[in-house]
Design an enzyme around this catalytic site. Structure first.
Site, mmCIF file in Angstrom:
data_model
loop_
_atom_site.group_PDB
_atom_site.id
_atom_site.type_symbol
_atom_site.label_atom_id
_atom_site.label_comp_id
_atom_site.label_asym_id
_atom_site.label_seq_id
_atom_site.Cartn_x
_atom_site.Cartn_y
_atom_site.Cartn_z
ATOM 1 N N CYS A 72 -1.973 4.449 2.076
ATOM 2 C CA CYS A 72 -2.759 4.178 3.218
ATOM 3 C C CYS A 72 -1.719 4.499 4.579
ATOM 4 O O CYS A 72 -1.266 5.538 4.725
ATOM 5 C CB CYS A 72 -3.665 3.418 3.102
ATOM 6 S SG CYS A 72 -5.182 3.895 3.956
ATOM 7 N N HIS A 106 -6.098 4.030 -1.899
ATOM 8 C CA HIS A 106 -5.686 2.559 -2.392
ATOM 9 C C HIS A 106 -5.741 2.693 -3.950
ATOM 10 O O HIS A 106 -6.658 2.286 -4.526
ATOM 11 C CB HIS A 106 -6.273 1.502 -1.823
ATOM 12 C CG HIS A 106 -6.395 1.694 -0.440
ATOM 13 N ND1 HIS A 106 -5.578 0.445 0.169
ATOM 14 C CD2 HIS A 106 -6.667 2.075 0.760
ATOM 15 C CE1 HIS A 106 -5.450 0.533 1.658
ATOM 16 N NE2 HIS A 106 -6.382 1.420 1.672
ATOM 17 N N GLU A 151 -4.158 0.715 -5.710
ATOM 18 C CA GLU A 151 -4.072 -0.648 -6.203
ATOM 19 C C GLU A 151 -5.254 -1.421 -6.484
ATOM 20 O O GLU A 151 -5.564 -2.226 -7.366
ATOM 21 C CB GLU A 151 -3.276 -1.340 -5.255
ATOM 22 C CG GLU A 151 -3.898 -1.938 -4.039
ATOM 23 C CD GLU A 151 -3.842 -0.932 -2.832
ATOM 24 O OE1 GLU A 151 -3.680 0.164 -3.113
ATOM 25 O OE2 GLU A 151 -4.070 -1.162 -1.709
HETATM 26 N N1 GLN Z 1 -4.717 1.855 10.118
HETATM 27 C C1 GLN Z 1 -4.920 3.371 9.184
HETATM 28 C C2 GLN Z 1 -6.359 4.029 9.375
HETATM 29 O O1 GLN Z 1 -7.013 3.276 9.744
HETATM 30 C C3 GLN Z 1 -4.661 2.986 7.595
HETATM 31 C C4 GLN Z 1 -5.509 1.920 7.240
HETATM 32 C C5 GLN Z 1 -5.042 1.480 5.653
HETATM 33 O O2 GLN Z 1 -3.812 1.372 5.448
HETATM 34 N N2 GLN Z 1 -5.870 0.880 5.128
HETATM 35 O O3 GLN Z 1 -6.507 4.992 8.831
#
Ligand code: GLN
Length: 552
Positions: free
Chosen positions: A387, A513, A515
């Site tokens: 992410c 994600h 995970e």
């Molecule tokens: N801050 C970034 C976004 O909102 C990544 C978010 C995250 O890593 N879950 O796109």
């Protein structure tokens, strides 16, 4: 089974005794007997969900398939049971009150005074029964957050009291998790705190059926009888829960203590299949007997609190066990990296076999993440960016390979000339903080001959998301011309989901994600691929020549 049975799990004496792990372990044992089980968590805070909570406050925010931002215990439930949870599996006081207040505004209460009892407790009971009423489960385990005696837990305890009465003792039981402290000076295990906490439950009208007692030392029969006598339970209902070296041993410890048998007996379920934990045993054996070692650095800004990256830590354990190795994890603070000299960077990152850059929000530590990624890219250290970690890899590549020194995400620099990570119009115009991100499962198509396709061994996947910003497709041709490819694309919106650098031995960034989907029985393919690469890749010792060529 004709009726869904309800198990309520309360906690006493102290917080952090591990109700989530005990609930998940009991769920695992019952599931291994062929019962259909789900686990729910009731959280007594007023936030609607933990989505807006700082990870320092509450640990990781876990995300379900249906896009619910939930308590991290749901992660344990999924990792242990290998079944999906949903919004219905996590209830907060905020949600309960919001529903009741909305109903009041609509006039649903017909002029009545709206009160904690019965209106709030009714709503709690309705939400507890939702999962049972789907007909999908034989057993619903409901974990009540907090500790008995907390003011904010009272409506939940009262709802359990009422439900126990309504459902009857054959259909509902209460398991109370307590602590038996050991007093070093007298060399004794003490039962008084447990007695007192059971008394407190009794004052709320609840007689627990089973006591699970956390302890550092074994409880002998005499002690179990004493606890049973003072707390009005049978001695077989006093279950020892001794400290374990890994949470994955707890189902086996609970099996030894016959927790599942006692539960089935209370429900009058006479015959049921024997527990079959053979695959779990196999996992535990491999976990304890690794034949190789790897060193993984996890770079993030909440590393002081391990719970902030719970699912990542567990995914690494699942994947390294699958690879029959032990992963030693170095938790590295991204802000510490920012000021480091090249020598310090070598000392900190040079000995790592794999680098994972963690998700996150806000600009703190961003430059440290970017610097880390440059190191991983140039030194050919296997890299997994999740992410924000993927977004930073995109920024790093723009700055150091494409030469766009000002490249950034508009989350950190809204006026960047190269907004390589940007807010995508039409995704959601809502910039309020709560529940407004791309959340939950989305499809992704994977390109052949990529690291992702060999890890997943298929071309179409679905993964969970939690973010606002996206790869800016305007710049994709430049990236692809210079060696960073988009190897995973969301087919509905053409959003970039996976980036890779094919000239690097293993460099993968994912907008989603992974995970959240790794379980003991199904370790995540990308984590497996990452750990595998960490075991086999030869690092680049002196990348200076290569860098110069890239930068020219
Ligand atoms: N801050 C970034 C976004 O909102 C990544 C978010 C995250 O890593 N879950 O796109």
């Amino acid at each position: 089974m004709s009726h869904t049975k309800y198990v309520f799990v309360t906690g006493g004496v102290a917080s952090s005794l591990g109700k989530g792990i005990i609930s998940a372990s009991l769920g695992k044992l019952l599931q291994s007997r062929g019962l259909r089980v789900t686990i729910q968590k009731l959280d007594p805070y007023i936030n609607i969900d933990p989505g807006t909570l700082n990870p320092y406050e509450h640990g990781e925010c876990y995300v379900t398939e249906d896009g619910a931002e939930t308590d991290l215990d749901l992660g344990h439930y999924e990792r242990f049971l290998n079944v999906h949870t949903s919004q219905a599996n996590n209830v907060t006081t905020g949600r309960v009150y919001q529903t009741v207040i909305n109903r009041e505004r609509k006039g649903d209460y017909l002029g009545k005074t709206v009160q904690v009892i019965p209106h709030i407790t009714d709503e709690i009971k309705r939400r507890i029964k939702i999962l049972g009423e789907t007909g999908d489960y034989d057993i619903v385990i409901t974990e009540i957050g907090g500790t008995v005696g907390d003011i904010e837990s009272l409506p939940y305890i009262e709802a359990v009291r009422q439900l126990k009465y309504e459902l009857g003792s054959n259909n509902s039981i209460v398991i109370h998790l307590t602590l038996i402290p050991y007093l070093k000076t007298s060399g004794e295990l003490k039962t008084k705190p447990t007695q007192n906490s059971v008394k407190m439950l009794l004052e709320s009208g609840i007689q627990p059926d089973i006591l699970v007692c956390r302890t550092e030392y074994p409880l002998n029969d005499e002690l179990k009888h004493k606890i049973a006598l003072f707390c009005n339970v049978t001695p077989e209902s006093v279950i020892e829960s001794i400290d374990a070296d890994t949470i994955y041993e707890v189902p086996l410890l609970m099996k030894k203590e016959q927790l599942d048998k006692v539960v089935l007996k209370k429900f009058n379920i006479a015959q049921f299949n024997e527990t079959d934990l053979s695959r779990w045993d196999e996992f535990l054996y491999k976990l304890r007997n690794p034949i190789a070692k790897t060193k993984i650095g996890v770079v993030g800004k909440y590393v002081e609190l391990k719970d902030a990256y719970k699912s990542i830590a567990e995914s690494i354990i699942h994947a390294s066990t699958h690879n029959q190795c032990k992963a030693e994890v170095e938790w590295i603070h991204s802000e510490d990296i920012e000021e480091m000299t090249d020598d310090e960077l070598d000392q900190t990152l040079g000995s790592l076999n794999g680098i994972l850059v963690a998700p996150g929000f806000g600009s703190r530590g961003i430059e440290g993440k970017i610097k880390t990624i440059r190191y991983a890219r140039e030194h050919h250290i296997p890299f997994l960016g999740i992410c924000l970690g993927m977004q930073c890899a995109v920024i790093e590549f723009a700055r150091n390979v494409l030469g766009w020194t000002d490249a950034n995400s508009t989350e950190f620099n809204p006026t960047s000339a190269w907004p390589v990570i940007d807010f995508v119009e039409g995704q959601t115009a809502e910039m309020h903080k709560g529940g407004t991100m791309r959340l939950g499962a989305y499809r992704c198509q994977i390109l052949d001959n990529s690291q992702a396709s060999s890890a997943y061994a298929k071309n179409e996947i679905s993964e969970r998301h939690r973010h606002r910003y996206e790869f800016n497709n305007d710049f994709l041709p430049d990236y692809e011309a210079h060696g960073m490819l988009a190897t995973g694309i969301n087919p509905e919106k053409s959003l970039v989901e996976i980036i890779e650098i094919p000239s690097h031995p293993w460099f993968v960034g994912v907008q989603f994600h992974p995970e959240y989907k790794s379980t003991v029985m199904n370790p995540h393919p990308l984590f497996i691929g990452f750990i595998h690469a960490s075991l086999s890749v030869k690092k680049e010792k002196n990348p200076s020549l290569k860098t110069k060529k890239n930068e020219s």
